[in-house]
Each structure stands twice: as C-alpha cells, then as structure tokens.
Design an enzyme around this catalytic site. Structure first.
Site, PDB file in Angstrom:
ATOM      1  N   GLU A 100      -8.526  -5.877  -9.583  1.00  0.00           N
ATOM      2  CA  GLU A 100      -9.322  -5.181  -8.562  1.00  0.00           C
ATOM      3  C   GLU A 100      -9.808  -3.868  -9.151  1.00  0.00           C
ATOM      4  OE1 GLU A 100      -6.896  -4.046  -5.164  1.00  0.00           O
ATOM      5  OE2 GLU A 100      -5.179  -3.657  -6.443  1.00  0.00           O
TER       6      GLU A 100
ATOM      7  N   LEU B  16      -4.272  -5.418  -3.845  1.00  0.00           N
ATOM      8  CA  LEU B  16      -4.136  -5.097  -2.430  1.00  0.00           C
ATOM      9  C   LEU B  16      -5.004  -6.056  -1.616  1.00  0.00           C
ATOM     10  CD1 LEU B  16      -2.879  -2.946  -0.473  1.00  0.00           C
ATOM     11  CD2 LEU B  16      -5.167  -1.951  -0.417  1.00  0.00           C
TER      12      LEU B  16
ATOM     13  N   LYS C 172       0.865  -1.190   0.000  1.00  0.00           N
ATOM     14  CA  LYS C 172       0.000   0.000   0.000  1.00  0.00           C
ATOM     15  C   LYS C 172       0.897   1.233   0.000  1.00  0.00           C
ATOM     16  CE  LYS C 172      -4.413   1.581   1.954  1.00  0.00           C
ATOM     17  NZ  LYS C 172      -5.236   1.619   0.738  1.00  0.00           N
TER      18      LYS C 172
HETATM   19  C1  LIG Z   1      -6.272  -0.527  -4.988  1.00  0.00           C
HETATM   20  C2  LIG Z   1      -7.104  -0.819  -3.771  1.00  0.00           C
HETATM   21  N1  LIG Z   1      -7.589  -2.054  -3.595  1.00  0.00           N
HETATM   22  C3  LIG Z   1      -8.345  -2.367  -2.539  1.00  0.00           C
HETATM   23  C4  LIG Z   1      -8.677  -1.424  -1.576  1.00  0.00           C
HETATM   24  C5  LIG Z   1      -9.532  -1.830  -0.402  1.00  0.00           C
HETATM   25  O1  LIG Z   1      -8.746  -1.940   0.755  1.00  0.00           O
HETATM   26  P1  LIG Z   1      -9.392  -1.799   2.208  1.00  0.00           P
HETATM   27  O2  LIG Z   1     -10.590  -2.671   2.225  1.00  0.00           O
HETATM   28  O3  LIG Z   1      -8.330  -2.284   3.134  1.00  0.00           O
HETATM   29  O4  LIG Z   1      -9.736  -0.365   2.388  1.00  0.00           O
HETATM   30  C6  LIG Z   1      -8.180  -0.132  -1.706  1.00  0.00           C
HETATM   31  C7  LIG Z   1      -8.497   0.862  -0.682  1.00  0.00           C
HETATM   32  O5  LIG Z   1      -8.547   2.022  -0.918  1.00  0.00           O
HETATM   33  C8  LIG Z   1      -7.374   0.188  -2.825  1.00  0.00           C
HETATM   34  O6  LIG Z   1      -6.890   1.423  -2.987  1.00  0.00           O
END
Ligand SMILES: Cc1ncc(COP(=O)(O)O)c(C=O)c1O
Length: 285
Positions: free
Chosen positions: A180, A204, A147
């Site tokens: 995603e 992610l 991240k």
């Molecule tokens: C690219 C990406 N995938 C997935 C997510 C979802 O992650 P989370 O559920 O931990 O917020 C995010 C969150 O902003 C993201 O930026």
C-alpha cells in the site's frame, strides 16, 4: 473558531488539551486510532470506522468497550462544538499512563482522545492534476492491519518520498509485491480492470478502499484483487492512491516515469466523482 479536543471526559480548545508524559501512547506507540471525515456536518462511514477501531483495540488487547459505547455521541458533540461542516475527526485510545515498563500494567485507565479540525478542499490541486510517487521497500511491521499509532516507519517512508519530490511512497514487500502507500491504499488500472492488493496483515483495510471497490462493482467496472508487481505498476494505464483524507488522488508519475498518458485517467476520475457524490449525500453511510 477553536479546533476542539476531547480528552478523558472533557472538551476544550485543542491548545489546552494535555496528556501525561508517561502515557504509553507517547512512550511506546501503545495505542490505536481512527481518522474520519465529516461532509456537511455528517460523519462519513462512521460504522465502518467504529468496526475497524473495535478490531484494532482487540488485536492489541485494549478494552475499548466503554469508550466505544460513548464514542458516537462524543464525535457528534465535538463536531457540533467545532461548528465545522467539513472536518477531519481524529480518535485515539491509548493504553493509558503508568510508570514506564514494557509489560502491560494490570490496573490502567485508557486515555481517550478526539480532535476536530476543519477540512476544506485541501487536496484539490493534487486531485485535479495528479501527483508523482516513488516505490520503496515496505520496512513496516507484520501487523499493518492494526491501525496503531506506531507510525515511525510510515513517517520515515513519507520523508524519503518527499525528499525525492514525490507525494506518496508506494510500498513493496520483500517479494517485490505491492502492499500500500505510506498513508493510503493503492489502486491500479490495467486493460480496464481495477486492481488492488487483497487484504492481509500487511495492509490496512481502508474504508475508502472498501467504498471504492463497491462503487466500481456497482458501476460495472471489473475489479480484481491480488498480487501486483513493480512492473505492473510501472506499466499500468492508471494508478491512484486513496484514503479518508485525500479521497482519490491520481498518480501520474511513478519512479520518475509517466503512468499511462501522464494524465489522470478516466476510471480514476469516474471513481472519484462517484465517491464524492456518495460522501456528500445526506446519510451517505
Ligand atoms: C497505511 C494506510 N493505509 C491505508 C489508509 C487508508 O485508510 P482509510 O481509507 O480508512 O482512510 C491509511 C489512512 O490513512 C493508511 O495510513
């Protein structure tokens, strides 16, 4: 009420928070971050966010030990000072400030940042009615499991989606497989089975994703992770996107065509309901 920031040991109103123009977070995107949510004054899934933050830091060879040790206390204090019950907490750790050079300087102090913003039911309309999404080529790099604030590809993809009148860009790799969303994980319901791409370096590991999969299993909804194509998406009964900020948002149109009935589907609704219940439960962690 002031939106609160914390920078390198000091709390202040957000407008007064500053970092150096030579910060490597600014110059290289050389930094990692987390976005968390507080419900009624409780930070949701804090442990999972801290674990992911630890992992992201390690993968970019950034020592986050000192910051991590004080982070839970700092988050509590930032939330308390903001007085917000429902809030978005943003945490960022950059490599620090130094004369510009790609190579990582030896003695450099990381820059520690937290902000707190109020979070009301900002996505209520999208959650209730659903949104449209477009399929785009995933032009991001090979370590989307980190991240990091290197987010230009995501920004451009989101721009392209919004130009097309869509809420989210749903991304497909060079083999045409779903990865995603530009800022969300993607779920598909086909024949009553909840499906989502499995974890890899190309996506992610969303905290919301993990929680939704647990909730689905507990609720007896069959779950399968694996490869999904553009055709699977287009022919799905239900599609939704999920993240900390948006929770669960039904996708009712994909590339201009309706998904299923063109209305938010029952499994999407059910999972969002269960998620909200859990997040709002005291010690929902
Ligand atoms: C690219 C990406 N995938 C997935 C997510 C979802 O992650 P989370 O559920 O931990 O917020 C995010 C969150 O902003 C993201 O930026």
């Amino acid at each position: 009420l002031p939106d609160i920031a914390y920078v390198n040991g000091r709390f202040c109103p957000i407008e007064q928070a500053v970092v150096s123009i030579e910060d490597r977070g600014l110059q290289f995107g050389d930094s990692v971050y987390e976005v968390m949510r507080a419900y009624a004054g409780q930070i949701f899934a804090l442990g999972q966010h801290l674990d992911r933050f630890t992992r992201s830091s390690r993968l970019i060879h950034l020592n986050a030990d000192d910051f991590l040790a004080e982070l839970p206390g700092l988050l509590e204090e930032a939330l308390r000072q903001s007085t917000y019950g429902d809030a978005i907490l943003y945490v960022q750790l950059t490599r620090g400030a130094a004369q510009r050079s790609h190579s990582i300087p030896a003695d450099i102090l990381p820059t520690r940042i937290i902000t707190v913003r109020p979070m009301e039911d900002s996505y209520a309309a999208e959650q209730a009615e659903g949104v449209s999404a477009v399929g785009l080529q995933d032009i991001r790099w090979a370590h989307c499991d980190i991240k990091s604030t290197n987010l230009l590809a995501g920004v451009l993809l989101k721009y392209e989606a919004r130009q097309a009148g869509a809420f989210e860009a749903i991304l497909f790799n060079e083999r045409g497989e779903l990865t995603e969303g530009a800022s969300s994980n993607v779920f598909v319901v086909i024949d009553g089975v909840l499906r989502t791409p499995e974890l890899s370096e190309r996506i992610l590991a969303g905290v919301t994703r993990l929680r939704l999969l647990e909730l689905a299993r507990q609720d007896g909804i069959p779950v399968r992770s694996g490869v999904l194509s553009r055709e699977d998406m287009a022919g799905a009964d239900e599609v939704f996107v999920a993240s900390t900020s948006i929770e669960v948002i039904p996708v009712v149109r994909f590339d201009g065509k309706p998904i299923g009935s063109g209305q938010p589907g029952p499994i999407t609704r059910r999972l969002h309901e269960l998620y909200r219940e859990m997040a709002r439960r005291p010690a929902g962690d």
